[in-house]
Every structure is written in C-alpha cells, then in structure tokens.
Design a protein around this motif. Structure first.
Motif, PDB file in Angstrom:
ATOM      1  N   ALA A  32       0.905  -1.315  -0.041  1.00  0.00           N
ATOM      2  CA  ALA A  32       0.006   0.011  -0.066  1.00  0.00           C
ATOM      3  C   ALA A  32       0.873   1.254   0.045  1.00  0.00           C
ATOM      4  O   ALA A  32       0.533   2.267  -0.742  1.00  0.00           O
ATOM      5  CB  ALA A  32      -0.925  -0.080   1.367  1.00  0.00           C
ATOM      6  N   PRO A  33       1.882   1.394   0.739  1.00  0.00           N
ATOM      7  CA  PRO A  33       2.626   2.606   0.996  1.00  0.00           C
ATOM      8  C   PRO A  33       3.322   2.940  -0.518  1.00  0.00           C
ATOM      9  O   PRO A  33       3.772   4.121  -0.796  1.00  0.00           O
ATOM     10  CB  PRO A  33       3.649   2.179   1.854  1.00  0.00           C
ATOM     11  CG  PRO A  33       3.289   1.455   3.001  1.00  0.00           C
ATOM     12  CD  PRO A  33       2.575   0.221   1.801  1.00  0.00           C
ATOM     13  N   ILE A  34       3.544   1.949  -1.320  1.00  0.00           N
ATOM     14  CA  ILE A  34       4.252   1.991  -2.617  1.00  0.00           C
ATOM     15  C   ILE A  34       3.427   3.281  -3.502  1.00  0.00           C
ATOM     16  O   ILE A  34       4.016   4.140  -4.248  1.00  0.00           O
ATOM     17  CB  ILE A  34       4.447   0.879  -3.523  1.00  0.00           C
ATOM     18  CG1 ILE A  34       5.358  -0.013  -2.593  1.00  0.00           C
ATOM     19  CG2 ILE A  34       4.982   0.990  -4.826  1.00  0.00           C
ATOM     20  CD1 ILE A  34       5.507  -1.390  -3.229  1.00  0.00           C
ATOM     21  N   GLY A  35       2.016   3.089  -3.589  1.00  0.00           N
ATOM     22  CA  GLY A  35       1.257   3.868  -4.172  1.00  0.00           C
ATOM     23  C   GLY A  35       0.860   5.357  -4.135  1.00  0.00           C
ATOM     24  O   GLY A  35       0.327   5.947  -4.337  1.00  0.00           O
ATOM     25  N   GLU A  36       1.297   5.335  -2.450  1.00  0.00           N
ATOM     26  CA  GLU A  36       0.945   6.625  -1.969  1.00  0.00           C
ATOM     27  C   GLU A  36       2.129   7.754  -1.782  1.00  0.00           C
ATOM     28  O   GLU A  36       3.287   7.075  -2.023  1.00  0.00           O
ATOM     29  CB  GLU A  36       0.452   6.460  -0.749  1.00  0.00           C
ATOM     30  CG  GLU A  36      -0.653   5.492  -0.503  1.00  0.00           C
ATOM     31  CD  GLU A  36      -1.265   5.244   1.006  1.00  0.00           C
ATOM     32  OE1 GLU A  36      -2.270   4.606   1.141  1.00  0.00           O
ATOM     33  OE2 GLU A  36      -0.482   5.472   2.079  1.00  0.00           O
ATOM     34  N   PRO A  37       1.987   8.979  -2.037  1.00  0.00           N
ATOM     35  CA  PRO A  37       3.047   9.973  -1.729  1.00  0.00           C
ATOM     36  C   PRO A  37       3.824   9.565  -0.272  1.00  0.00           C
ATOM     37  O   PRO A  37       3.379   9.562   0.609  1.00  0.00           O
ATOM     38  CB  PRO A  37       2.354  11.184  -1.524  1.00  0.00           C
ATOM     39  CG  PRO A  37       1.053  11.026  -2.091  1.00  0.00           C
ATOM     40  CD  PRO A  37       0.975   9.739  -1.839  1.00  0.00           C
ATOM     41  N   ALA A  38       5.039   9.372  -0.696  1.00  0.00           N
ATOM     42  CA  ALA A  38       5.902   8.803   0.613  1.00  0.00           C
ATOM     43  C   ALA A  38       7.343   9.157   0.284  1.00  0.00           C
ATOM     44  O   ALA A  38       7.911   9.259  -0.870  1.00  0.00           O
ATOM     45  CB  ALA A  38       5.778   7.477   0.758  1.00  0.00           C
ATOM     46  N   ASP A  39       8.172   9.163   1.229  1.00  0.00           N
ATOM     47  CA  ASP A  39       9.520   9.157   0.995  1.00  0.00           C
ATOM     48  C   ASP A  39      10.217   7.841   0.565  1.00  0.00           C
ATOM     49  O   ASP A  39       9.829   6.920   0.689  1.00  0.00           O
ATOM     50  CB  ASP A  39      10.420   9.800   2.309  1.00  0.00           C
ATOM     51  CG  ASP A  39      10.061   8.895   3.410  1.00  0.00           C
ATOM     52  OD1 ASP A  39      10.475   9.347   4.631  1.00  0.00           O
ATOM     53  OD2 ASP A  39       9.980   7.660   3.232  1.00  0.00           O
ATOM     54  N   GLY A  40      11.510   8.144   0.249  1.00  0.00           N
ATOM     55  CA  GLY A  40      12.152   6.787  -0.509  1.00  0.00           C
ATOM     56  C   GLY A  40      12.322   5.808   0.520  1.00  0.00           C
ATOM     57  O   GLY A  40      12.374   4.754   0.251  1.00  0.00           O
ATOM     58  N   VAL A  41      12.559   6.259   1.810  1.00  0.00           N
ATOM     59  CA  VAL A  41      12.874   4.997   2.673  1.00  0.00           C
ATOM     60  C   VAL A  41      11.522   4.304   2.917  1.00  0.00           C
ATOM     61  O   VAL A  41      11.724   3.010   2.959  1.00  0.00           O
ATOM     62  CB  VAL A  41      13.211   5.721   3.990  1.00  0.00           C
ATOM     63  CG1 VAL A  41      13.308   4.929   5.399  1.00  0.00           C
ATOM     64  CG2 VAL A  41      14.512   6.555   3.879  1.00  0.00           C
ATOM     65  N   SER A  46       8.601  -0.749   2.350  1.00  0.00           N
ATOM     66  CA  SER A  46       7.462  -1.549   1.670  1.00  0.00           C
ATOM     67  C   SER A  46       8.080  -2.624   0.736  1.00  0.00           C
ATOM     68  O   SER A  46       7.355  -3.832   0.493  1.00  0.00           O
ATOM     69  CB  SER A  46       6.528  -0.705   1.057  1.00  0.00           C
ATOM     70  OG  SER A  46       5.550  -1.098   0.416  1.00  0.00           O
ATOM     71  N   LEU A  47       8.879  -2.197  -0.286  1.00  0.00           N
ATOM     72  CA  LEU A  47       9.423  -3.130  -1.382  1.00  0.00           C
ATOM     73  C   LEU A  47       9.992  -4.301  -0.839  1.00  0.00           C
ATOM     74  O   LEU A  47       9.965  -5.289  -1.175  1.00  0.00           O
ATOM     75  CB  LEU A  47      10.210  -2.367  -2.412  1.00  0.00           C
ATOM     76  CG  LEU A  47       9.570  -1.265  -3.379  1.00  0.00           C
ATOM     77  CD1 LEU A  47      10.702  -0.733  -4.147  1.00  0.00           C
ATOM     78  CD2 LEU A  47       8.586  -2.040  -4.362  1.00  0.00           C
ATOM     79  N   ARG A  48      10.724  -4.135   0.323  1.00  0.00           N
ATOM     80  CA  ARG A  48      11.437  -5.407   0.941  1.00  0.00           C
ATOM     81  C   ARG A  48      10.293  -6.385   1.697  1.00  0.00           C
ATOM     82  O   ARG A  48      10.675  -7.378   1.493  1.00  0.00           O
ATOM     83  CB  ARG A  48      12.451  -4.815   2.023  1.00  0.00           C
ATOM     84  CG  ARG A  48      13.611  -4.459   1.163  1.00  0.00           C
ATOM     85  CD  ARG A  48      14.876  -4.102   2.392  1.00  0.00           C
ATOM     86  NE  ARG A  48      14.491  -2.888   3.150  1.00  0.00           N
ATOM     87  CZ  ARG A  48      14.924  -1.801   2.857  1.00  0.00           C
ATOM     88  NH1 ARG A  48      15.677  -1.348   1.673  1.00  0.00           N
ATOM     89  NH2 ARG A  48      14.761  -0.931   3.821  1.00  0.00           N
ATOM     90  N   ALA A  49       9.413  -5.734   2.311  1.00  0.00           N
ATOM     91  CA  ALA A  49       8.303  -6.447   2.670  1.00  0.00           C
ATOM     92  C   ALA A  49       7.603  -7.424   1.619  1.00  0.00           C
ATOM     93  O   ALA A  49       7.472  -8.453   1.834  1.00  0.00           O
ATOM     94  CB  ALA A  49       7.298  -5.574   3.622  1.00  0.00           C
ATOM     95  N   ASP A  88      17.213   4.856  -7.587  1.00  0.00           N
ATOM     96  CA  ASP A  88      17.413   6.294  -8.280  1.00  0.00           C
ATOM     97  C   ASP A  88      16.571   6.185  -9.656  1.00  0.00           C
ATOM     98  O   ASP A  88      16.283   7.075 -10.066  1.00  0.00           O
ATOM     99  CB  ASP A  88      18.550   6.622  -8.554  1.00  0.00           C
ATOM    100  CG  ASP A  88      19.528   6.844  -7.094  1.00  0.00           C
ATOM    101  OD1 ASP A  88      20.672   6.707  -7.252  1.00  0.00           O
ATOM    102  OD2 ASP A  88      18.857   7.091  -6.076  1.00  0.00           O
ATOM    103  N   THR A  89      16.513   5.099 -10.400  1.00  0.00           N
ATOM    104  CA  THR A  89      15.818   4.881 -11.563  1.00  0.00           C
ATOM    105  C   THR A  89      14.358   4.550 -11.510  1.00  0.00           C
ATOM    106  O   THR A  89      13.951   4.168 -12.526  1.00  0.00           O
ATOM    107  CB  THR A  89      16.756   3.779 -12.503  1.00  0.00           C
ATOM    108  OG1 THR A  89      16.488   2.562 -11.841  1.00  0.00           O
ATOM    109  CG2 THR A  89      18.025   4.211 -12.750  1.00  0.00           C
ATOM    110  N   MET A  90      13.654   4.342 -10.246  1.00  0.00           N
ATOM    111  CA  MET A  90      12.567   3.918 -10.032  1.00  0.00           C
ATOM    112  C   MET A  90      11.578   5.048 -10.549  1.00  0.00           C
ATOM    113  O   MET A  90      11.560   5.941 -10.275  1.00  0.00           O
ATOM    114  CB  MET A  90      12.257   3.611  -8.339  1.00  0.00           C
ATOM    115  CG  MET A  90      10.916   3.150  -8.266  1.00  0.00           C
ATOM    116  SD  MET A  90      10.593   2.849  -6.515  1.00  0.00           S
ATOM    117  CE  MET A  90      12.176   2.102  -5.921  1.00  0.00           C
TER     118      MET A  90
END
Length: 920
Positions: A32-41, A46-49, A88-90
């Motif tokens: 869920a956090p991936i599609g919301e405005p959030a910082d890179g950390v 989220s991606l690791r989980a 960086d290329t995400m």
C-alpha cells in the motif's frame, strides 16, 4: 481407495487454499505505501516487505500445485528486487507493475479456490525406504567360491567365528544354482580358476545380466594392478581384496556391504520460516518413510540440530534474522560431526552467485521452488544414504582413535609423538611418570628436553639426517640410550621409533621404557657370573693339578708294564703275561677315569660328548668283569649272572661311558659288600623300549635317612671314616651319564640284607628295528654276494656309481652291503679325502658320501674343493658322520652338503637318500 497420504494431501491443500486469500491481502497491505506519496525510505521498506512475502508464496503455491500463482509471486519478487537494486531509476510505471501483479494474483487466488484446477497433483510412486523391525535381523549368509581348499577352509572357520554362515564352492559354475537355494547376503569370489583366468569375472557378469544374483560381490585375487581392479568393476564387483587375505579387512568390507545400517528412518531437519511450505514437505517426506523435524525460526535451528541429530538438513536461503548461508556456516563450525551432514537449499533463485555461495558453505544441492515432491524425496534419500555411510565410517574412525588413545593412555611405556620440527605433539601418563614433565610442561616444546645435554648435538644431527631422507637403522628397531628426567637425572631406556607422512610432513612416534631396574639386575647377574667364572676357573685348575699328580705315577706303571710285556730278551711266562695284561688294562681304565674327573665339570654342565651306537651288553659285562674279578676274589665274593646275556637285546649307548657306569657299580658292590658275599648281575627287559641292568649285592644295606644324599658329589655317607677307598663322585657321574644317554638310574636297599643299584637304557630293537633287520640279512647273506676289498677302492658293475670316503673298515663293509642291495648301483671307496677327490675327478661318480672326521683333510675341506671344481661341482655330496649334535648338523647344511646324515646310520634313511639323489 484413497491412501492415507492422499487424504493428508487433500487436507493440506484445503488448508492452504483457506489461507491463500489472506496471503494475497497481506501482500496488498504491505504494498500500500508504494502507491501513496511517501519518501524513498518508506517505499524501500515496503518493497522489501513485499519481496519477502512474494518469495514465500512463490515457493509454497508452486509446491501445492498452484503454479500460476507461484509464477506471479516469483515475478513480483524479482520486480521488487530490481527496484531495490536501482532506487534512483525507479519510475511510476515500475510501481504500477507492482499493483498489476498484485491484482493478477488476487484473481488467480479467487479462481483457484473454486476451480477444479485447484486440485493439487497427487504425487504417486515416490521412492520409499523400507524400514524393517529388529525381529527381521538374521545371520548373514556368505558363499565363498575358491579352488584353494586350504584357504577356503581357513576363511570358512574365521568367517564362522565372526557369526557368518558360509557355503564353500570350488567350481564357479555351481554358483547360480546354489545362490537361488542359499540366498546369500554376499559372495566372495576368486577371479582365476584352473583353465580360465577370468572365470570369476565372467560368472558374476553372467549371473548379474540374468538377474540371478543381486547381492554384493567381493573379488579376491593375487593381482593388485589397476587393470585387474577395473576388470573387477566391469565384472560387477562391490569390493576387491588382494591375496593373501587379511581377515580384518574382509570383515570390515563385509560389514559395510551387508549391514542394514541404522534401521531407524532417515531424519530430516527442515529450517524455513514458511510454515505452510515446511508442513507440505513434512507430509511428503513422512509418507516416503522419513522422519521430519521442522524449525520455522532459524535462530532455533542449531539447538534442534543437536537434539534431533539429522541425517540431512534442508535450509531456506532467505529467512529473517539469519539467512540460510549464515546458518550453514554456523553448522559447519559446530564440530567435526557436523561437517559431514548434507545441506540442501530451498530457493526460488537460480542465479549463479547464490549457487557459488551455497557451494562454499558446503551445500549438497538446490531444490527449486516450487518444490517438486519426487525430486525432494529422491534428493533427500540419496544424500541420507550417503550420510549414513559417512557417519558409520566416521564413527569407526573415531572408535579406532579412541581405542588407540586408550591403549596409549594405559600403556606402561612412555608414548610420545613429534613433528618434523622436533616439537612434542602428544604425551601419555606414563611419559609424565617416567620423565616428570606434565603435558603443560612439554607439549609444543622440543623433544631434545628429554635428551641429556652431552647427547643433544648428536641427536639433532641424526634427526636432521632422517628428515633429509636418510632412514638409517633406528626406525622400526629398539635401541638403548640415555634419557633425561625433569630433575636432571639421567637414566637408561629402550627406545622404539616409528614414522609416517601426512600431507607432506613427517611425524614420529616414540615408545620409551625405563630400564633402570633391568640394568641393575643385569649388572648383578654379570657380577655373579664373574664370581662363578672365577670359582669354575679355580675348580678347573684344581682338577688339572690333581690330574697331573695322578698321571705322573700312572705313567710309570703303564710305561714299565709295557717294557715288561714287550721285552724280547726276557719274555714273560704265560702267567706273567696275563698278569701284565691285567695291569695294563687296569691302568688304561684308570687313565680313562682320570680323564673323567677332568670331564666332571662338562658333565655337570651337560656338555659331555657321547657317541651313541648299538652296544652289546655281553661285551660291556665281559670287559667289566675282567677288571673287577681279582678285586672280588680277594674278598671271596662270588659274581654271577642270573640271565644268559646272549638272550638280551643290544642297547643304545656310548660303549665307553656305559662300561664306566657298570664298572663303577660293580666296584661299589664289591667294596661295600661283606667278605664271602655275593654280587648278582641281573639283565631284563623293562617295558617295550628299555633294557634294565641291575647290580645286586649282599652288603649291609643303606639306611633310609642316608639315601637322599646318594647321588650328591663328594658325599660317601660316612664311609670316609673306614678303610674303603673312594672319592664320592662315582655315583654322581653314573647318574648324569645314564640320563644323558636317555636312561634312568635308581636303587633299592634293605639294611642288613643288601642293596640293588640299577639303570635302564633304550634297547636297539625299540629304537632302530630297520637297521637291526638289515644287519641280520647282511650277516646271513650268500658269501658270493659279499664285496671284496681292493687297495684304495672297490667297485661293482652297475649303471650308477657311488663314491664313499670313509677311513673305518667296518663302516665301509656295511656300506658295501647296503650298496649291493640297490639295483643298478656300484661302489668305489677311498680311505682319505685326498684320494676321494682324485677318484671323483677321474671317475665322475653319480653321488658322493663323505665322512667328516677323516685323517688329513676333513670332509668340509673336501666338499669345498669338490664344489669349486668344474668337473665335480654338479655331483651331489652327502655327509655321513658321527658328529651328530644339532650344531654339527646345522654346520654341515650351511656348508652345502646335499644332505647331512649321522652315525650310527639309519640304513633305511641312507638308502632313501641315495635313491632320491640318483633320481634327481
């Protein structure tokens, strides 16, 4: 009907489907956090989980048969990994792919729940390991096929002692039928048989191809080259032993090939944080007959491994807190026993870097997710089988090390090992006791600490020479040298040294024994021997002086007696001549007795020289009576014989020594008799093999309390106070002489009535019947068959020629009689070695028999000349000598005589020896 395994699989699949929607929702929540405005950390977290959850689902979904879900989960995992590696290329499009894959996965999960396609594949015909109970254990049956009957008999006995039931065959052609009846657990087969060098190989190969033999086969052969071993492998061997067979090696090999090993199911430890996947693996493996333990937390794996003792460990690579590679490294560092346990990795990754890393941590194999049940079972069973074998070998190795350690720890000798630098590596309790150094004092220190200072330089030089390749003579032998204790005291010790090489380095093992006590005993014995030698020398000097004093008057007696007898100007009358003869005969015997006094020390030491031959008792008695008759007449003592001597058999004895014994007993019977008394000589058979000669007197007898001292030297039992002459050594000499000739001596006595002294010696008929029978035939032969003497040589016509070199006419006559009874053999003879050599060169006989003690050149020198001459070196030369001690025989054999025979000759043996060498 569905099996228990199928029922379990259906239940597990239903449970997994029940949780599948929850797993997808868990992924959606993590993403869920991936599609919301959030910082890179936050995005990275989220991606690791999502990556971790997708990794688990990829493995378990594919394993349970939901390959489409597993494939989608795998793509999601790889996408997350690529985004994390290049943050960086995400781009937004990349993040949108995550949502697309999650949506696809949700649809697939919903479809799977209600679709028939969701029914998992039921894996059938999985490899199984039969687990038999202890009641099924039976003794092992072996078939041994070898044409060597003696070796087969020995192996049969040894293998039976080890609990095997053995069936022995000499013909390999019988193996097929016997194997069907006997049902062997193993076959031991020789390779080569008469007429077919490969019969063993071809037999086993044929029986294998015809499916008539499926048990292990051990080939035995004298060949140890590689081609032979290769042919054995191609012939179907499971083991190969080079003859001569060492039973320990054979027993160990049989145990390894026929043992059913640990009968418990293989134990598998699975470490994976995915409980669904581990539960699936448990059901599959348990159905295949394996025992399974599951750990979902990798931090608890080491504790469970120690408790459970697995044969195989299955690790997931990616786990929280500790990945599979780290856990494998920990396991490998927990001790030697864990170095051998196979480790298999479960992974959804197939990149080469992970595989290399896995190999470095001791991985045996990869099992890819989704898991193929058949591959899982076969991989684990194969590695479990090998793990059990390695474990058994490791246990045997450890057991051997423990036995060796126990031996060295309990040994009375110091057992020390060192490396090529001369540093001490091991030190047993006896070494500490002997040298005084504790392990802490000596381990890692130079072994020269045990060597006295004045010997260390020589020790270091010898040690360097050995390390440089000069083995010398010390390895494998025992030497005496000085050791040095911790307190600085030197002591003598025995040192036995051995060496071995390992990984290019040289190591040494030394066994050392403190011999201080032994040296003290040896020194005491040496001093005692010196004192005994001094006493013996004094005794010899005394005997020599006494002999000289006795010989001086005896020389006059014999000298003047001979002058009287051989005086042509004043010839003696018949009576005088008879008297002088008695003087000379008595004097000669007295001279022999004086010599016997000098021989006393040798008799006591068992070194008296005897010439055993057939002796006529009549001759001994007649000679002895002629010497004592006058002594008896002076006291009016009658001597008679209560058995005709002619009816008594000959005895085996030394003529001179037996005459000495009889004369001594007769003299005593006369000296200690009463006037007008009587002496009886009784001759009789004693058992089957002895003749007894008894001397019975009518004297005063010997009190019972004195009889124990009868055969002690210089003890005359009180007679020294009388006017009866004597020395007190006669009976001692008699006893030792009779016993040295294989006889017995004894006495009986009654006070006031008299005494009986007797001795027994072997009879000729009991010892040499063959020789006696041939002599009788020779004496009764037709005179025309007798061989006449010719000067220097005699000869009969015949096909073969024998040369006999002998200076004694009676021995020569006997040999002529023997040769006359051997068809096709004639004889020439010579009385000296010199003449015999000339005859050998000129006549080239087929066989030569030599006496040893010849006038002039002896038999040994003659043999040397004959063997060095080209004309005579090929003629077999046999010895026939009266020198019959073991040392004489060994000396003759070493000199090169084809055979060494002794006198008195065993005629049958002589004939056999002649015939044997003529045939050869």
């Amino acid at each position: 009907m569905a099996t228990d395994f199928e029922h379990k699989m259906v239940a597990l699949t239903a449970a997994f489907l029940g949780k599948l929607s929850d797993k997808v929702r868990e992924l959606e929540f993590a993403a869920a956090p991936i599609g919301e405005p959030a910082d890179g950390v936050a995005v990275g977290k989220s991606l690791r989980a999502v990556q971790d959850l997708a990794h688990r689902l990829a493995g378990s979904a594919g394993t349970y048969g939901f390959s489409n879900i597993g494939h989608t989960a795998r793509n999601l995992e790889l996408l997350c990994q690529s985004l994390l590696e290049a943050p960086d290329t995400m781009a937004s499009g990349d993040l949108a792919q995550v949502d697309e894959l999650l949506s696809l996965m949700a649809e697939q999960a919903e479809t799977a729940t209600f679709s028939a396609l969701a029914q998992p594949q039921i894996v059938t015909d999985l490899p199984r390991r039969a687990v038999e109970g202890a009641a099924a254990v039976k003794s092992k049956n072996l078939i041994l096929v070898d044409d060597d009957a003696e070796q087969s008999q020995l192996l049969d006995q040894l293998l039976t002692n080890f609990g095997y039931t053995v069936r022995v065959l000499e013909n390999p052609a019988e193996l097929g039928q016997v194997a069907q009846e006997f049902e062997p657990d193993a076959v031991i087969m020789d390779i080569m048989f008469p007429g077919d060098r490969d019969a063993g190989l071809t037999t086993i190969n044929r029986l294998r191809q015809d499916h008539l033999l499926d048990c292990p086969v051990i080939f035995v052969s004298v060949r140890e080259d590689f081609p032979a071993r290769l042919e054995a492998i191609r012939g179907g061997s499971d083991g190969y032993i080079v003859k001569p067979i060492e039973i320990n090696i054979l027993i160990e090999m049989l145990g390894r090939l026929t043992e059913e090993g640990d009968r418990a199911p293989f134990r598998v430890l699975i470490v994976d944080d995915d409980s669904d996947l581990t539960e699936y693996c448990r059901v599959v493996l348990e159905d295949a007959g394996l025992d399974v333990s599951v750990v979902n937390d990798p931090l608890l794996a080491a504790e469970e491994m120690i408790r459970y003792g697995p044969d195989v460990i299955v690790l997931d690579i990616e786990m929280p807190d500790c990945d599979g590679f780290e856990l494998a490294k920990v396991i490998r560092q927990m001790g030697d026993v864990y170095l051998q346990i196979p480790i298999l990795y479960l992974t959804a990754h197939d990149d080469i870097s992970n595989q290399v890393l896995a190999m470095r941590t001791g991985s045996e194999d990869f099992i890819a997710k989704p898991i193929n049940a058949e591959r899982l079972v076969t991989s684990i069973i194969a590695r479990s089988e090998r793990a059990r074998v390695l474990k058994a070998l490791y246990q045997r190795l450890r057991s051997g090390e423990e036995r060796f350690g126990s031996i060295t720890q309990s040994a009375n000798e110091a057992v020390v090992s060192a490396n090529s630098l001369g540093l001490v590596l091991s030190w047993n309790p006896s070494a500490e006791r002997i040298f005084g150094f504790s392990k802490r004092d000596i381990i890692g220190k130079p072994i020269t600490m045990l060597v006295p200072q004045h010997l260390r330089q020589a020790h270091l030089q010898g040690f360097k020479r050995f390390c440089d390749g000069d083995n010398g003579k010390i390895i494998g032998s025992t030497v005496e040298l000085l050791g040095l204790r911790k307190d600085g005291i030197e002591f003598p010790m025995d040192l036995s040294l051995s060496s071995w090489k390992s990984q290019g380095d040289i190591f040494f093992a030394a066994t050392m024994r403190d011999i201080t006590e032994r040296k003290e005993i040896e020194a005491a014995l040496h001093n005692a021997k010196k004192e005994a030698d001094k006493a013996n020398q004094a005794k010899s000097e005394f005997l020599s002086a006494m002999s000289h004093e006795l010989r001086t008057p005896l020389n006059a007696i014999l000298g003047f007696g001979q002058l009287l007898q051989f005086n042509p100007k004043e010839p003696l009358s018949e009576t005088q001549d008879s008297s002088v003869n008695l003087i000379l005969k008595g004097g000669s015997h007295l001279l022999e007795l004086i010599n016997d006094i000098l021989d006393l020390a040798r008799i006591e030491a068992g070194k008296v020289e005897l010439s055993i031959e057939d002796v006529s008792i009549l001759s001994v008695v007649e000679d002895s009576l002629s010497l004592v008759s006058e002594l008896a007449a002076n006291r009016n003592i009658a001597i008679d014989i209560d058995q005709p001597v002619e009816k008594i058999d000959r005895i085996r004895a030394d003529f001179t020594r037996i005459k000495q014994v009889l004369l001594n007993l007769l003299s005593n019977a006369i000296k200690y008799n009463r006037d007008d008394g009587k002496v009886t000589i009784r001759l009789q058979q004693s058992g089957s093999y002895y003749q007894r000669i008894s001397i019975i007197d009518s004297g005063m007898g010997i009190a019972e309390n004195l009889r124990g001292d009868l055969f002690k030297p210089f003890n005359r039992l009180g007679a020294e106070s009388t006017d009866i002459e004597g020395t007190g050594i006669g009976l001692v000499v008699c006893k030792q002489l009779v016993e040295s000739m294989g006889g017995h001596i004894g006495m009986e006595s009654q006070v006031g009535i008299g005494s009986t002294f007797w001795f027994e010696l072997p009879s000729s008929s009991g010892q040499n019947t063959t020789g006696r029978r041939i002599n009788q035939q020779a004496n009764s032969a037709d005179p025309r068959d007798q061989v006449t003497d010719a000067p220097g040589a005699t000869e009969n016509l015949g096909q073969n020629l024998m040369l006999y070199v002998e200076d004694n006419p009676s021995n020569l006559q006997l040999m002529e009689m023997i040769v006359s009874r051997i068809d096709g053999l004639s004889l020439i003879s010579a009385h000296s070695a010199e003449l015999g050599i000339e005859l050998a060169r000129s006549r080239h006989p087929d066989i030569i028999i030599l006496d040893i003690n010849l006038p002039g050149m002896d038999g040994f020198k003659a043999l040397e000349i004959l063997n060095s001459d080209e004309e005579t070196r090929d003629i077999p030369v046999l010895a026939l000598s009266a020198a019959a001690t073991r040392r004489d025989i060994e000396k003759g054999e070493a000199a090169g005589f084809a055979r060494y025979m002794t006198k008195p000759m065993e005629i049958q043996n002589v004939i056999e020896a002649i015939n044997q060498h003529l045939v050869n």
